[in-house]
Structure formats: structure tokens, C-alpha cells
Design an enzyme around this catalytic site. Structure first.
Site, PDB file in Angstrom:
ATOM      1  N   HIS A  12       7.799 -20.196  25.245  1.00  0.00           N
ATOM      2  CA  HIS A  12       6.886 -20.994  25.218  1.00  0.00           C
ATOM      3  C   HIS A  12       8.012 -22.715  24.150  1.00  0.00           C
ATOM      4  O   HIS A  12       8.305 -22.227  23.208  1.00  0.00           O
ATOM      5  CB  HIS A  12       6.126 -20.639  24.607  1.00  0.00           C
ATOM      6  CG  HIS A  12       5.150 -20.956  23.606  1.00  0.00           C
ATOM      7  ND1 HIS A  12       4.260 -22.446  24.471  1.00  0.00           N
ATOM      8  CD2 HIS A  12       3.839 -20.679  22.810  1.00  0.00           C
ATOM      9  CE1 HIS A  12       2.766 -23.006  24.023  1.00  0.00           C
ATOM     10  NE2 HIS A  12       3.263 -22.311  22.350  1.00  0.00           N
TER      11      HIS A  12
ATOM     12  N   HIS B 267      -0.419 -19.977  26.131  1.00  0.00           N
ATOM     13  CA  HIS B 267      -1.934 -20.501  26.427  1.00  0.00           C
ATOM     14  C   HIS B 267      -1.576 -22.011  26.145  1.00  0.00           C
ATOM     15  O   HIS B 267      -2.413 -22.963  26.435  1.00  0.00           O
ATOM     16  CB  HIS B 267      -2.713 -19.975  24.817  1.00  0.00           C
ATOM     17  CG  HIS B 267      -1.402 -20.844  23.846  1.00  0.00           C
ATOM     18  ND1 HIS B 267      -1.751 -22.051  23.162  1.00  0.00           N
ATOM     19  CD2 HIS B 267      -0.087 -21.021  23.297  1.00  0.00           C
ATOM     20  CE1 HIS B 267      -1.294 -22.548  22.081  1.00  0.00           C
ATOM     21  NE2 HIS B 267      -0.370 -21.861  21.553  1.00  0.00           N
TER      22      HIS B 267
ATOM     23  N   ASP C 206       6.108 -23.564  16.937  1.00  0.00           N
ATOM     24  CA  ASP C 206       6.288 -22.762  15.812  1.00  0.00           C
ATOM     25  C   ASP C 206       7.124 -21.753  16.503  1.00  0.00           C
ATOM     26  O   ASP C 206       7.636 -20.556  15.726  1.00  0.00           O
ATOM     27  CB  ASP C 206       4.890 -21.897  15.516  1.00  0.00           C
ATOM     28  CG  ASP C 206       4.006 -21.539  16.492  1.00  0.00           C
ATOM     29  OD1 ASP C 206       4.162 -22.445  17.751  1.00  0.00           O
ATOM     30  OD2 ASP C 206       3.395 -20.893  17.024  1.00  0.00           O
TER      31      ASP C 206
ATOM     32  N   HIS D 274       3.900 -13.691  17.647  1.00  0.00           N
ATOM     33  CA  HIS D 274       3.056 -13.535  15.947  1.00  0.00           C
ATOM     34  C   HIS D 274       2.721 -12.746  15.471  1.00  0.00           C
ATOM     35  O   HIS D 274       1.735 -11.479  16.831  1.00  0.00           O
ATOM     36  CB  HIS D 274       2.051 -14.356  15.815  1.00  0.00           C
ATOM     37  CG  HIS D 274       2.495 -15.739  16.238  1.00  0.00           C
ATOM     38  ND1 HIS D 274       2.883 -16.617  15.247  1.00  0.00           N
ATOM     39  CD2 HIS D 274       2.075 -16.671  17.423  1.00  0.00           C
ATOM     40  CE1 HIS D 274       2.600 -18.182  15.870  1.00  0.00           C
ATOM     41  NE2 HIS D 274       2.626 -17.982  16.948  1.00  0.00           N
TER      42      HIS D 274
ATOM     43  N   TYR E 281      -6.918 -13.986  16.780  1.00  0.00           N
ATOM     44  CA  TYR E 281      -6.434 -14.640  17.456  1.00  0.00           C
ATOM     45  C   TYR E 281      -6.667 -15.185  19.181  1.00  0.00           C
ATOM     46  O   TYR E 281      -6.908 -16.337  19.229  1.00  0.00           O
ATOM     47  CB  TYR E 281      -4.512 -13.668  17.291  1.00  0.00           C
ATOM     48  CG  TYR E 281      -3.756 -14.839  18.155  1.00  0.00           C
ATOM     49  CD1 TYR E 281      -3.001 -14.972  17.552  1.00  0.00           C
ATOM     50  CD2 TYR E 281      -3.401 -14.399  19.077  1.00  0.00           C
ATOM     51  CE1 TYR E 281      -1.416 -15.920  17.784  1.00  0.00           C
ATOM     52  CE2 TYR E 281      -2.211 -14.899  20.213  1.00  0.00           C
ATOM     53  CZ  TYR E 281      -1.764 -15.145  19.050  1.00  0.00           C
ATOM     54  OH  TYR E 281      -0.598 -15.833  19.598  1.00  0.00           O
TER      55      TYR E 281
ATOM     56  N   ASP F 204       3.417 -15.408  22.792  1.00  0.00           N
ATOM     57  CA  ASP F 204       1.945 -15.749  21.950  1.00  0.00           C
ATOM     58  C   ASP F 204       1.027 -14.514  22.502  1.00  0.00           C
ATOM     59  O   ASP F 204       0.425 -13.941  21.830  1.00  0.00           O
ATOM     60  CB  ASP F 204       1.188 -17.543  21.954  1.00  0.00           C
ATOM     61  CG  ASP F 204       1.869 -18.353  21.153  1.00  0.00           C
ATOM     62  OD1 ASP F 204       2.117 -17.687  20.116  1.00  0.00           O
ATOM     63  OD2 ASP F 204       1.954 -19.590  21.451  1.00  0.00           O
TER      64      ASP F 204
ATOM     65  N   GLU G 220       6.034 -24.614  21.854  1.00  0.00           N
ATOM     66  CA  GLU G 220       4.911 -25.139  20.635  1.00  0.00           C
ATOM     67  C   GLU G 220       6.219 -25.244  19.728  1.00  0.00           C
ATOM     68  O   GLU G 220       7.045 -23.669  19.387  1.00  0.00           O
ATOM     69  CB  GLU G 220       3.854 -24.765  20.788  1.00  0.00           C
ATOM     70  CG  GLU G 220       2.813 -25.150  19.723  1.00  0.00           C
ATOM     71  CD  GLU G 220       1.308 -24.143  19.630  1.00  0.00           C
ATOM     72  OE1 GLU G 220       0.861 -23.140  20.289  1.00  0.00           O
ATOM     73  OE2 GLU G 220       0.746 -25.086  19.406  1.00  0.00           O
TER      74      GLU G 220
ATOM     75  N   HIS H 114       0.567  -1.416  -0.210  1.00  0.00           N
ATOM     76  CA  HIS H 114       0.018  -0.123  -0.102  1.00  0.00           C
ATOM     77  C   HIS H 114       0.635   1.629  -0.038  1.00  0.00           C
ATOM     78  O   HIS H 114       0.809   2.084   1.195  1.00  0.00           O
ATOM     79  CB  HIS H 114      -0.956   0.482   1.451  1.00  0.00           C
ATOM     80  CG  HIS H 114      -1.709  -0.874   1.730  1.00  0.00           C
ATOM     81  ND1 HIS H 114      -3.169  -1.100   0.750  1.00  0.00           N
ATOM     82  CD2 HIS H 114      -1.201  -2.720   1.378  1.00  0.00           C
ATOM     83  CE1 HIS H 114      -3.727  -1.656   0.800  1.00  0.00           C
ATOM     84  NE2 HIS H 114      -3.553  -2.884   1.287  1.00  0.00           N
TER      85      HIS H 114
HETATM   86 FE1  FEO Z   1       1.699 -21.154  21.333  1.00  0.00          FE
HETATM   87 FE2  FEO Z   1       2.548 -20.017  18.556  1.00  0.00          FE
HETATM   88  O1  FEO Z   1       2.811 -21.348  19.645  1.00  0.00           O
END
Ligand code: FEO
Length: 395
Positions: free
Chosen positions: A80, A148, A84, A228, A195, A167, A82, A23
């Protein structure tokens, strides 16, 4: 490639574009996601998190190019477990074995559970523990259980006053310029809410307690850097205030209708119900979604905004459509509070749909009204009268 976010702190994550749009000079957006990792270079060099395994080679090559030598990394903060965020650890620690990892006790379990016992140099931390990183700065750790995962934590960098929030406060949204003030605000808030609803809403009571605890810590937060989406630098506490509001059984003057249909009878009912809500309460926002045709996370975001929902399915083989059954299972898992619900659907033979829908909605925590519309074959005038009665009751 690194992008400086403040003084000696850089973003070293991965923008996962599915579609990128520019943009002008203002911003570039993508309907993908981003995994944010950060590099802090004070007297000590600290890596905060990594990225998802499919991007690990590029991530590690980028780090090598930026640092010259991965051996310069003095410690890795694992906020964390997880995948990712931890997905590059195995490869990275093959290059720099023995590098200290700072994480919660539960993160040791999740990392060893996923990657096996590899003899990694874990340093378990809890809320209030800190790590000196030189130049008068330190990292303070804050456990964030169930935000989470049980292993989640946040890390606060003193001096620069950046909260690496993991997160929490994120979005599945990629913005090339990284910062919240560089994003399309409409898209940003839509994604931030989506989210929250789909990842954090089940843990809203814990979130409320954690936000109060964060408040008591009185950290002078000047920037919130989640794992994120955008980094909140313009009024960073605006997302914290918004989370507090969303975690308190949030709702708007909206009603959402979600249905699936076999031969369009239940679909006709859905649209009749929408028209009737609008006729009887013109200021109420009404949204209608076919469960099979819309992203389930988008529908759940609309449910979150609603004061009531109406769910429809025809009867099929003494049950309801599998699409609706699956959707109701997801609905239950999100633990919405303080919302009403009603059921509707068509049938040709045995007609169990409404009873099953009402049971599922009650089990999902909704206050189910007894008024319902159960229509033999296709809807006619009698059924439309029942629609009016159901809508009056739900309003
Ligand atoms: Fe809970 Fe972005 O992983």
C-alpha cells in the site's frame, strides 16, 4: 529491534506509544499506534512494507543492525502506498537503489505521486501472481482495491501460512507482545471496531465481495499480520468473521444522541431524550455525546453500533453550529446503512436548525423521521411532550 513472529519471519515495525501501561507479565498496552513491517529471511530476504517517515532513520538503523548489510534485502513488498507504510522508502532506496519493489499498478501511481519519479524498480503484480523466495516457499499477491485505497493489496506467505493483510484487520493500538492473545481483549475489540468503522465502513460492500473472494482462494491462513496493531495468531479467522458481520449493516439495540449546545438548552433536550428512551425502552443502550468534547471517531463507533441516532444543534446565524456541521460531513462520508435518525435543537430567532439537521441526516443515508423537537429558547413542558412523541416514533 526485530521480534520473531514465526520461523524465519520477524516484526520490524515501530510501536508509537503515547502512554504505555504494563499489566504484570501479561501484556503492555499503549494508546498510540503501531506500524508493522516484516522481514522474511528464507533463501531470499524480503522486506514487507516500511514505516512512517518520522521513524525512518530508526527503522533503517534497526534493519542495518539486524541484517548487517541492507544489501541482503532481495525485494521489498509494498502492499500500500500510504505514507505510514511507504514513508521510509526514499531513504531506504537511497541505500539500496535498484532493489525490486513488488506492488499493484495503482501503487506505482501513488508512490510516484507522493515521492516523484525516482526510477525505482517497480514490478507490478495482480491477484494470483507469486514470487518464489526459496526453501520451497513463495509469496502470493492478492489485490485489495479500496481496502482502503485503490492501491492496496495483501501478500500470503506459503509454508508459514501468514497473510500480510496491510491495513485490513488492523487497529490503532500498540501491544508490546504483538499478538492478539497477549492483548487486553476488551481494548483490542474496542479498537478493532473503531478502526473498522472509521477506515473501512465506507467500503463495506467491496469488503464483503473481497472476503468472499478470499474464501474461494482457500488459503490455509494460520496467522494474519496487519500493518497496524496486533498480529492475529490465536484463531486468526475470528477477525475475518467479525469483519463479515460488521460489513453487513451491523447494529445493536442501541441509540446514540450526539449534540452540541450554545447555552445548554439543546444539552437539556439531549439528556431529556436519553431519559425518555430509557423510560420507554429500558433494555435499549442509550449513549449521549457532546460533539465538541468527544473524539469524533469514538462517537462514530457508537453510531455504527446504533439502530438510530438523534442529532441536536441550536440555530446559529441561520445555520447550525459549525462543530455539528463538520461532524455531519464526517458522518456522511462513513456511509452507514439501515439506521433511523431524528433532529432536535433550540433557537431564539430564526430557527432553521431542525430543518438543516434533517436535510444533512437524509443526505448521509439515514431514514429521518419527521417527528422532531424544535424549542424556542429553553425547553419547557411543551417541548418535553414533543420529546416523548419523537422518542416513540424513533423506537
Ligand atoms: Fe492506509 Fe495504514 O495506511
Amino acid at each position: 529491534m526485530r521480534k520473531q513472529i514465526k520461523n524465519n519471519v520477524s516484526w520490524v515495525g515501530y510501536l508509537d506509544w503515547e502512554l504505555q501501561t504494563f499489566h504484570g507479565d501479561e501484556y503492555s498496552i499503549g494508546n498510540g499506534s503501531s506500524q508493522n513491517a516484516y522481514l522474511i529471511e528464507e533463501e531470499k530476504t524480503i522486506l514487507v512494507d516500511t514505516v512512517w517517515a518520522p521513524h525512518r532513520n530508526e527503522f533503517i538503523e534497526n534493519l542495518k543492525a539486524e541484517l548487517g548489510d541492507l544489501g541482503k534485502i532481495d525485494a521489498i513488498i509494498v502492499n500500500h502506498g500510504e505514507i505510514d507504510h511507504s514513508g521510509s522508502l526514499t531513504e531506504l532506496l537511497r541505500e539500496i537503489p535498484g532493489t525490486p519493489l513488488y506492488c499493484t499498478a495503482n501503487a506505482v501511481k501513488s508512490l510516484e505521486g507522493q515521492f516523484g519519479k525516482q526510477g525505482w524498480n517497480f514490478n507490478v503484480v495482480k491477484t494470483g501472481d507469486s514470487l518464489e523466495i526459496g526453501n520451497g516457499k513463495k509469496l502470493i499477491f492478492i489485490e485489495m482495491p479500496m481496502l482502503h485505497w485503490p492501491d492496496s493489496m495483501a501478500t500470503f506467505l506459503t509454508g508459514d501460512n501468514i497473510l500480510f493483510s496491510m491495513d485490513a484487520f488492523g487497529q490503532h493500538f500498540a501491544v508490546g507482545e504483538l499478538f492478539n492473545d497477549k492483548a487486553d481483549q476488551c481494548l483490542l475489540w474496542k479498537e478493532a471496531m473503531k478502526y473498522f468503522v472509521n477506515i473501512l465502513n465506507p467500503f463495506a460492500p467491496m469488503l464483503t465481495r473481497k472476503l468472499a473472494e478470499l474464501d474461494k482462494l482457500a488459503l490455509p491462513i494460520e496467522m494474519i499480520a496487519p500493518s497496524h496493531g496486533v498480529i492475529w495468531r490465536d484463531d486468526p479467522m475470528q477477525i475475518v468473521r467479525k469483519y463479515a458481520e460488521w460489513a453487513a449493516a451491523y447494529q445493536e439495540d442501541q441509540i446514540t444522541i450526539a449534540y452540541d449546545t450554545m447555552w445548554q438548552g439543546t444539552e437539556k433536550l439531549a439528556h431529556r431524550i436519553a431519559s425518555e428512551i430509557h423510560r420507554l425502552s429500558p433494555t435499549t443502550v442509550v449513549k449521549v455525546f457532546n460533539i465538541s468534547r468527544t473524539d469524533k471517531n469514538d462517537i462514530m463507533t457508537e453510531v455504527f453500533k446504533s439502530k438510530a441516532i438523534l442529532v441536536g444543534s441550536p440555530t446559529e446565524c441561520n445555520g447550525i453550529l459549525s462543530s455539528v456541521e463538520g461532524w455531519l460531513g464526517f458522518l456522511k462520508s462513513l456511509k452507514f446503512k439501515g439506521k433511523k435518525a431524528a433532529a432536535f435543537g433550540c433557537y431564539g430567532w430564526s430557527g432553521e436548525c431542525v430543518k438543516i439537521l434533517q436535510e444533512r441526516l437524509a443526505a448521509a443515508g439515514f431514514q429521518v423521521i419527521p417527528e422532531a423537537v424544535k424549542c424556542l429558547w429553553n425547553p419547557g413542558e411543551e417541548d418535553y411532550a414533543a420529546v416523548t412523541a419523537m422518542v416513540e416514533a424513533i423506537l
